[in-house]
Design a protein around this motif. Structure first.
Motif, PDB file in Angstrom:
ATOM      1  N   ARG A  14      86.060  11.770  88.520  1.00 50.14           N
ATOM      2  CA  ARG A  14      87.145  11.088  88.961  1.00 50.14           C
ATOM      3  C   ARG A  14      87.440   9.834  88.216  1.00 50.14           C
ATOM      4  O   ARG A  14      87.644   8.688  88.804  1.00 50.14           O
ATOM      5  CB  ARG A  14      86.949  10.575  90.559  1.00 50.14           C
ATOM      6  CG  ARG A  14      86.793  12.161  91.412  1.00 50.14           C
ATOM      7  CD  ARG A  14      86.484  11.572  92.712  1.00 50.14           C
ATOM      8  NE  ARG A  14      87.665  10.923  93.728  1.00 50.14           N
ATOM      9  CZ  ARG A  14      88.534  11.589  94.103  1.00 50.14           C
ATOM     10  NH1 ARG A  14      88.565  12.864  94.125  1.00 50.14           N
ATOM     11  NH2 ARG A  14      89.336  11.250  94.756  1.00 50.14           N
ATOM     12  N   GLN A  15      87.420   9.908  87.006  1.00 49.57           N
ATOM     13  CA  GLN A  15      87.657   8.743  86.119  1.00 49.57           C
ATOM     14  C   GLN A  15      89.283   8.055  86.253  1.00 49.57           C
ATOM     15  O   GLN A  15      89.349   7.122  86.374  1.00 49.57           O
ATOM     16  CB  GLN A  15      87.742   9.062  84.681  1.00 49.57           C
ATOM     17  CG  GLN A  15      86.054   9.436  84.125  1.00 49.57           C
ATOM     18  CD  GLN A  15      85.979   9.995  82.693  1.00 49.57           C
ATOM     19  OE1 GLN A  15      86.813  10.227  82.174  1.00 49.57           O
ATOM     20  NE2 GLN A  15      84.529   9.910  82.608  1.00 49.57           N
ATOM     21  N   VAL A  16      90.185   9.085  86.413  1.00 49.72           N
ATOM     22  CA  VAL A  16      91.476   8.498  86.616  1.00 49.72           C
ATOM     23  C   VAL A  16      91.770   7.880  87.909  1.00 49.72           C
ATOM     24  O   VAL A  16      92.403   6.682  88.030  1.00 49.72           O
ATOM     25  CB  VAL A  16      92.385   9.891  86.368  1.00 49.72           C
ATOM     26  CG1 VAL A  16      94.052   9.421  86.698  1.00 49.72           C
ATOM     27  CG2 VAL A  16      92.376  10.465  85.053  1.00 49.72           C
ATOM     28  N   VAL A  18      89.323   6.255  89.532  1.00 48.82           N
ATOM     29  CA  VAL A  18      88.587   5.046  89.526  1.00 48.82           C
ATOM     30  C   VAL A  18      89.471   4.156  88.755  1.00 48.82           C
ATOM     31  O   VAL A  18      89.541   2.885  88.986  1.00 48.82           O
ATOM     32  CB  VAL A  18      87.130   5.235  89.030  1.00 48.82           C
ATOM     33  CG1 VAL A  18      86.528   3.888  88.896  1.00 48.82           C
ATOM     34  CG2 VAL A  18      86.425   6.020  90.118  1.00 48.82           C
ATOM     35  N   GLY A  19      89.626   4.510  87.437  1.00 48.42           N
ATOM     36  CA  GLY A  19      90.561   3.634  86.694  1.00 48.42           C
ATOM     37  C   GLY A  19      91.558   3.204  87.504  1.00 48.42           C
ATOM     38  O   GLY A  19      92.023   2.119  87.136  1.00 48.42           O
ATOM     39  N   ARG A 156     103.244  17.471  84.505  1.00 48.26           N
ATOM     40  CA  ARG A 156     101.777  18.313  84.319  1.00 48.26           C
ATOM     41  C   ARG A 156     101.649  19.243  85.444  1.00 48.26           C
ATOM     42  O   ARG A 156     100.916  20.154  85.230  1.00 48.26           O
ATOM     43  CB  ARG A 156     100.584  17.246  84.470  1.00 48.26           C
ATOM     44  CG  ARG A 156     100.660  16.194  83.401  1.00 48.26           C
ATOM     45  CD  ARG A 156      99.616  15.043  83.560  1.00 48.26           C
ATOM     46  NE  ARG A 156      98.000  15.733  83.610  1.00 48.26           N
ATOM     47  CZ  ARG A 156      97.708  15.616  82.583  1.00 48.26           C
ATOM     48  NH1 ARG A 156      97.972  15.256  81.514  1.00 48.26           N
ATOM     49  NH2 ARG A 156      96.308  16.101  82.633  1.00 48.26           N
ATOM     50  N   ARG A 161      99.164  22.696  85.294  1.00 49.84           N
ATOM     51  CA  ARG A 161      97.638  22.165  85.407  1.00 49.84           C
ATOM     52  C   ARG A 161      97.495  21.808  87.144  1.00 49.84           C
ATOM     53  O   ARG A 161      97.456  20.696  87.449  1.00 49.84           O
ATOM     54  CB  ARG A 161      97.757  20.977  84.674  1.00 49.84           C
ATOM     55  CG  ARG A 161      97.948  21.146  82.959  1.00 49.84           C
ATOM     56  CD  ARG A 161      97.753  19.964  82.309  1.00 49.84           C
ATOM     57  NE  ARG A 161      96.428  19.640  82.050  1.00 49.84           N
ATOM     58  CZ  ARG A 161      95.994  19.119  80.862  1.00 49.84           C
ATOM     59  NH1 ARG A 161      96.929  18.372  80.119  1.00 49.84           N
ATOM     60  NH2 ARG A 161      94.860  18.874  80.846  1.00 49.84           N
ATOM     61  N   THR A 163      94.867  22.433  88.718  1.00 50.87           N
ATOM     62  CA  THR A 163      93.743  21.843  89.162  1.00 50.87           C
ATOM     63  C   THR A 163      93.457  20.448  88.932  1.00 50.87           C
ATOM     64  O   THR A 163      92.590  19.994  89.243  1.00 50.87           O
ATOM     65  CB  THR A 163      92.528  22.690  88.629  1.00 50.87           C
ATOM     66  OG1 THR A 163      92.755  22.683  87.157  1.00 50.87           O
ATOM     67  CG2 THR A 163      92.369  24.304  88.900  1.00 50.87           C
ATOM     68  N   ASP A 164      94.695  20.079  88.362  1.00 48.93           N
ATOM     69  CA  ASP A 164      94.783  18.600  87.827  1.00 48.93           C
ATOM     70  C   ASP A 164      94.808  17.599  89.367  1.00 48.93           C
ATOM     71  O   ASP A 164      95.843  16.853  89.240  1.00 48.93           O
ATOM     72  CB  ASP A 164      95.560  18.335  87.009  1.00 48.93           C
ATOM     73  CG  ASP A 164      95.101  17.232  85.895  1.00 48.93           C
ATOM     74  OD1 ASP A 164      93.897  16.594  86.314  1.00 48.93           O
ATOM     75  OD2 ASP A 164      95.737  16.863  85.003  1.00 48.93           O
ATOM     76  N   VAL A 167      94.652  13.414  89.453  1.00 42.49           N
ATOM     77  CA  VAL A 167      95.744  12.836  89.017  1.00 42.49           C
ATOM     78  C   VAL A 167      96.623  12.656  90.094  1.00 42.49           C
ATOM     79  O   VAL A 167      97.267  11.395  90.468  1.00 42.49           O
ATOM     80  CB  VAL A 167      96.458  13.308  87.844  1.00 42.49           C
ATOM     81  CG1 VAL A 167      97.654  12.553  87.260  1.00 42.49           C
ATOM     82  CG2 VAL A 167      95.541  13.315  86.790  1.00 42.49           C
TER      83      VAL A 167
ATOM     84  N   MET B   1      89.498  20.630  85.346  1.00 37.79           N
ATOM     85  CA  MET B   1      89.855  19.969  84.249  1.00 37.79           C
ATOM     86  C   MET B   1      90.719  18.592  84.640  1.00 37.79           C
ATOM     87  O   MET B   1      91.014  18.584  85.758  1.00 37.79           O
ATOM     88  CB  MET B   1      91.059  21.085  83.816  1.00 37.79           C
ATOM     89  CG  MET B   1      91.559  20.700  82.345  1.00 37.79           C
ATOM     90  SD  MET B   1      90.247  20.697  81.091  1.00 37.79           S
ATOM     91  CE  MET B   1      90.870  19.808  79.736  1.00 37.79           C
ATOM     92  N   ILE B   4      91.299  13.509  81.088  1.00 39.02           N
ATOM     93  CA  ILE B   4      90.312  12.602  80.199  1.00 39.02           C
ATOM     94  C   ILE B   4      89.666  13.366  79.455  1.00 39.02           C
ATOM     95  O   ILE B   4      89.301  14.711  79.546  1.00 39.02           O
ATOM     96  CB  ILE B   4      89.479  11.827  81.009  1.00 39.02           C
ATOM     97  CG1 ILE B   4      90.138  11.062  81.984  1.00 39.02           C
ATOM     98  CG2 ILE B   4      88.533  11.032  79.935  1.00 39.02           C
ATOM     99  CD1 ILE B   4      91.365  10.451  81.470  1.00 39.02           C
ATOM    100  N   LEU B 120      88.525   6.851  79.926  1.00 36.00           N
ATOM    101  CA  LEU B 120      90.076   6.341  79.448  1.00 36.00           C
ATOM    102  C   LEU B 120      89.849   5.652  78.082  1.00 36.00           C
ATOM    103  O   LEU B 120      90.181   4.511  77.798  1.00 36.00           O
ATOM    104  CB  LEU B 120      90.258   5.145  80.410  1.00 36.00           C
ATOM    105  CG  LEU B 120      90.101   5.526  81.883  1.00 36.00           C
ATOM    106  CD1 LEU B 120      90.492   4.399  82.759  1.00 36.00           C
ATOM    107  CD2 LEU B 120      91.136   6.791  82.235  1.00 36.00           C
ATOM    108  N   VAL B 175      88.904  -2.574  82.071  1.00 33.38           N
ATOM    109  CA  VAL B 175      89.002  -1.630  83.097  1.00 33.38           C
ATOM    110  C   VAL B 175      88.523  -0.240  82.388  1.00 33.38           C
ATOM    111  O   VAL B 175      87.706   0.550  83.442  1.00 33.38           O
ATOM    112  CB  VAL B 175      90.849  -1.178  83.157  1.00 33.38           C
ATOM    113  CG1 VAL B 175      90.835   0.084  84.226  1.00 33.38           C
ATOM    114  CG2 VAL B 175      91.126  -2.235  84.046  1.00 33.38           C
ATOM    115  N   THR B 179      85.395   1.358  84.456  1.00 38.48           N
ATOM    116  CA  THR B 179      85.538   2.857  84.925  1.00 38.48           C
ATOM    117  C   THR B 179      84.338   3.681  84.305  1.00 38.48           C
ATOM    118  O   THR B 179      83.694   4.704  84.901  1.00 38.48           O
ATOM    119  CB  THR B 179      86.702   3.599  84.361  1.00 38.48           C
ATOM    120  OG1 THR B 179      87.847   2.707  84.752  1.00 38.48           O
ATOM    121  CG2 THR B 179      87.146   4.906  85.035  1.00 38.48           C
ATOM    122  N   THR B 183      81.777   5.935  86.479  1.00 39.05           N
ATOM    123  CA  THR B 183      81.940   7.388  86.562  1.00 39.05           C
ATOM    124  C   THR B 183      81.286   8.226  85.587  1.00 39.05           C
ATOM    125  O   THR B 183      81.087   9.537  85.769  1.00 39.05           O
ATOM    126  CB  THR B 183      83.442   7.488  86.457  1.00 39.05           C
ATOM    127  OG1 THR B 183      83.790   7.335  85.028  1.00 39.05           O
ATOM    128  CG2 THR B 183      84.293   6.977  87.438  1.00 39.05           C
TER     129      THR B 183
END
Lengths: 193, 566
Positions: A14-16, A18-19, A156, A161, A163-164, A167, B1, B4, B120, B175, B179, B183
């Motif tokens: 979950r990078q997006v 958390v970012g 998107r 997409r 499965t995205d 986001v 998917m 990133i 990111l 940031v 992150t 992560t």
């Protein structure tokens, strides 16, 4: 190289999301700091020679600012609706929810422009005026980012997409942050005066 | 998917272990570097930018220092003094210190985590270019008579806006780093198992995510205020506001947040040198975390000062002064002290020291003394407000970061360049830089005790000078209207000598880093953490395999002979 035990590449964590959460924290610090300074100047003005903070003759359009606040209720509902639909791979509903979120965001921008027009404040009129434009302008910029976020997420998702979902969740988180941020701003700038 | 590019499919990619070097000639290489999202390249570009900026800022510092040695002749234009002091402060803080620390962190943290890339990465790359453009525009604005003390209104605005851009860029990098730590850790690496350096970077990142936006908000107010109220007498207008409302971003305790990773670097190098599992690990983590308390005074911009005269206050008032003072200044200093002592025990026990340990120890000592000095600065009875004590304190923080960066390059250069720097040359340079740092900072602090006026009034730290503060006047007083006869001239001479020594050490170190060194093995220091599990230099995607981590010292688990608990 050392022969450590290896594993399959882990799924991204979950990078997006958390970012976005960290960006929201930064946004909260930004707006919180600005509102704190606003209150400091307000306090100085009230206890100074002028005895007032809002300049004489300036009327804040309460209806528009209240409507802007209330608009965040459906915005949050629609953003969460998008998350709910995305989890079920429901493209039409996800697209509709994201579209409505973005549309309400545009409505917010329009309402802010209406407030600017109605108040007719000159930016060089004094401290209140410049601070008003700065703090509401930052809020406006954050909402513009939110609308762009909605548009990108919608394109998107509708582009296939599906499965995205991360986001879409991050998008909802950002709008939750905006609703809290505007509630703070609304109370300090439009209610407390 | 996901959105990133996290190299999840690189397990099958043929170019996994590419070094990322371009074969398309010079232009291709330049294009590769400028458009790269490889964290190692972004980090090294930050380091390169910081090194170039350091030379410029140090030259300005030397010029200003020379000016303060003798009162008889003033050869710098008096009207430019404020701008020169401002560019020294701006340059050392936001073009050298923070980018250097951020650069090391960006280049090494994903490797320590066993990650194949930064989270990111495009955000981090965009942040770097925002920093470059913002920094360049800010310097251009000062050259064109803008910035604090400048009289060209448009260029004062440009300076403020450029600083906004620069801070946004740095924030993007921070940031991205936070992150990444949250992560992209290797399987099995929970937060208790992350390396000390990574932990300290996370602590600093949290502090910066809270502090930098507040600084940003103040800059925005100042920009709009100056743009529209430039000619109106107003607290938000004019150059005065830059110091009054944004000055806290250039002084302690804000700058102390930038050097929290120094303690993490020290702990990592000690663990590697002593081949021990550093314990108590939780206590060291806690001590580093305690330093984050410094962010409180930064964000609220609250002058937590012991009033003057303290002895005249009633018991209740004394308590009201002491409690917040102890919390805001005492706790971070205590955290720094504990981190240093708990880590240092291992050196005393094992008596094993390497060049990076020496760098880490000296830099950590500078950080600790900076925390203590920063607390001292806030005791009103000491009478150090408005003096060069603050400048000396700030310079110690900056040079702590510089020294730690030199140490970090010495330690991790195998992973970046594939070479090990020669210890017999590097170590003397580190010692030279430390001596220079102490000379430069201590001399100004002593001069501060003798009431030499500081060039930059930390208005937000000392609100008593907030009203009526005149930056141009401060700078003039600092150079022209002060009696430098007797020992004062000597203190300022020592300050110049110190900065010259640090500059020489850095120049020699850069030359050494660019030209010298021997081919390094994959694990030249016999390390414990994951960055030593990959090849030297690390390939584009860092690791061929994703490693499973079962302890905080995964590589030590593979070296039974080195295990302290074996």
């Amino acid at each position: 190289m050392h022969a450590l035990p290896s594993a399959a590449a882990p799924a991204p964590r979950r990078q997006v999301f958390v970012g976005t959460a960290l960006a929201c924290a930064a946004g909260a610090a930004l707006l919180g700091g600005m509102l704190a300074l606003w209150l400091r100047f307000r306090d100085d003005a009230i206890h100074g020679d002028a005895g007032r903070w809002v300049p004489k003759g300036v009327a804040i359009p309460g209806v528009a600012s209240n409507v802007m606040l209330l608009s965040f209720i459906p915005i949050c509902v629609f953003a969460q609706w998008a998350v709910y639909s995305a989890k079920r791979n429901d493209r039409p509903h996800t697209g509709l929810a994201l579209g409505l979120t973005g549309a309400l965001g545009i409505m917010f921008i329009n309402a802010q422009a209406y407030i600017y027009t109605q108040m007719k404040l000159a930016a060089n009129g004094g401290t209140y005026q410049t601070m008003f434009y700065t703090v509401t302008g930052v809020m406006l910029a954050l909402v513009v980012v939110g609308v762009a976020f909605s548009a990108v997420t919608a394109f998107r998702f509708l582009g296939g997409r599906t499965t995205d979902r991360e986001v879409v969740a991050a998008h909802a988180l950002y709008w939750y942050f905006l609703s809290i941020a505007y509630t703070m701003l609304w109370f300090v700038v439009y209610v407390t005066k | 998917m996901t959105t990133i590019e996290n190299h999840t499919d690189l397990g099958q990619a043929p170019g996994l272990l590419d070094t990322g070097r371009s074969e398309a000639g010079v232009f291709g290489a330049v294009a590769d570097w400028t458009s790269s999202t490889d964290h190692k390249r972004i980090g090294r570009m930050y380091l390169g930018g910081a090194a170039v900026s350091f030379i410029g800022a140090a030259v300005v510092a030397i010029l200003l220092g020379v000016e303060r040695i003798s009162p008889d002749r003033v050869w710098l234009p008096v009207n430019s003094l404020t701008q020169m002091f401002a560019i020294e402060r701006f340059g050392f803080t936001y073009l050298v210190l923070l980018p250097a620390v951020l650069g090391v962190a960006l280049a090494i943290v994903p490797l320590q985590l066993g990650a194949r890339s930064l989270a990111l990465p495009r955000l981090a790359a965009a942040g770097f270019w925002a920093w470059v453009i913002g920094g360049g525009l800010a310097i251009y604005a000062v050259v064109k008579n803008g910035g604090p003390g400048g009289s060209a209104a448009d260029y004062v605005d440009l300076f403020t806006l450029a600083t906004v851009l620069l801070v946004l860029g740095l924030l993007a990098g921070v940031v991205s780093l936070a992150t990444t730590i949250l992560t992209t850790r290797a399987p099995g690496m929970n937060m208790r198992r992350v390396p000390f350096f990574t932990w300290s970077v996370l602590v600093a990142s949290i502090g910066l995510i809270i502090a930098l936006p507040v600084f940003l908000g103040d800059l925005l107010y100042v920009f709009i205020g100056h743009r529209h109220l430039g000619s109106v007498p107003n607290d938000l207008a004019g150059n005065r506001a830059l110091d009054a409302w944004a000055g806290f971003g250039f002084t302690q305790p804000t700058t102390l947040l930038f050097v929290i990773p120094v303690l993490g670097f020290f702990a990592d190098t000690v663990a590697t040198a002593t081949r021990e599992r550093l314990r108590p690990r939780g206590a060291i983590f806690g001590a580093i975390g305690l330093m984050l308390v410094a962010v409180f005074a930064t964000v609220v911009q609250w002058p937590v000062t012991i009033r003057s005269p303290f002895t005249g206050l009633s018991g209740g008032d004394k308590f009201r002064d002491l409690l917040p003072f102890a919390l805001v200044h005492g706790l971070p200093a205590l955290g720094c002290f504990l981190a240093l002592v708990l880590t240092g025990q291992a050196i005393v026990r094992s008596r094993k020291v390497t060049a990076p340990v020496v760098f880490g120890l000296l830099a950590s000592f500078l950080v600790l003394s900076s925390f203590v000095d920063s607390a001292l600065l806030h005791i009103a009875d000491a009478g150090l407000a408005h003096t060069t004590f603050e400048e000396g304190n700030w310079l110690a923080v900056v040079f702590a970061g510089v020294l730690a960066t030199m140490g970090a390059y010495t330690y991790w250069s195998p992973k970046w360049s594939g070479r090990t720097l020669p210890t017999k040359f590097v170590l003397p340079l580190g010692l030279l830089a430390f001596v220079g740092a102490e000379l430069a900072s201590l001399s100004l602090m002593v001069a501060g005790f003798a009431d030499q006026p500081g060039a930059v009034a930390p208005a937000k730290v000392f609100p008593t000078v907030q009203d009526g503060v005149d930056l141009a006047g401060n700078a003039r007083d600092a150079v022209v209207n002060f009696d430098y006869s007797g020992p004062m001239g000597m203190w300022n001479l020592l300050n110049v000598a110190g900065v010259v020594l640090v500059l020489l050490a850095v120049l020699a170190f850069v030359a050494l880093a660019l030209r010298s060194g021997t081919a390094a093995g994959d694990d030249p220091w016999d390390g414990q953490t994951l960055e030593w599990a990959t090849t030297s230099p690390a390939p584009a995607a860092n690791f061929a395999d994703v490693h499973i981590v079962k302890s905080a010292e995964p590589l030590l688990d593979l070296k039974p002979s080195n295990r302290s608990d074996a």
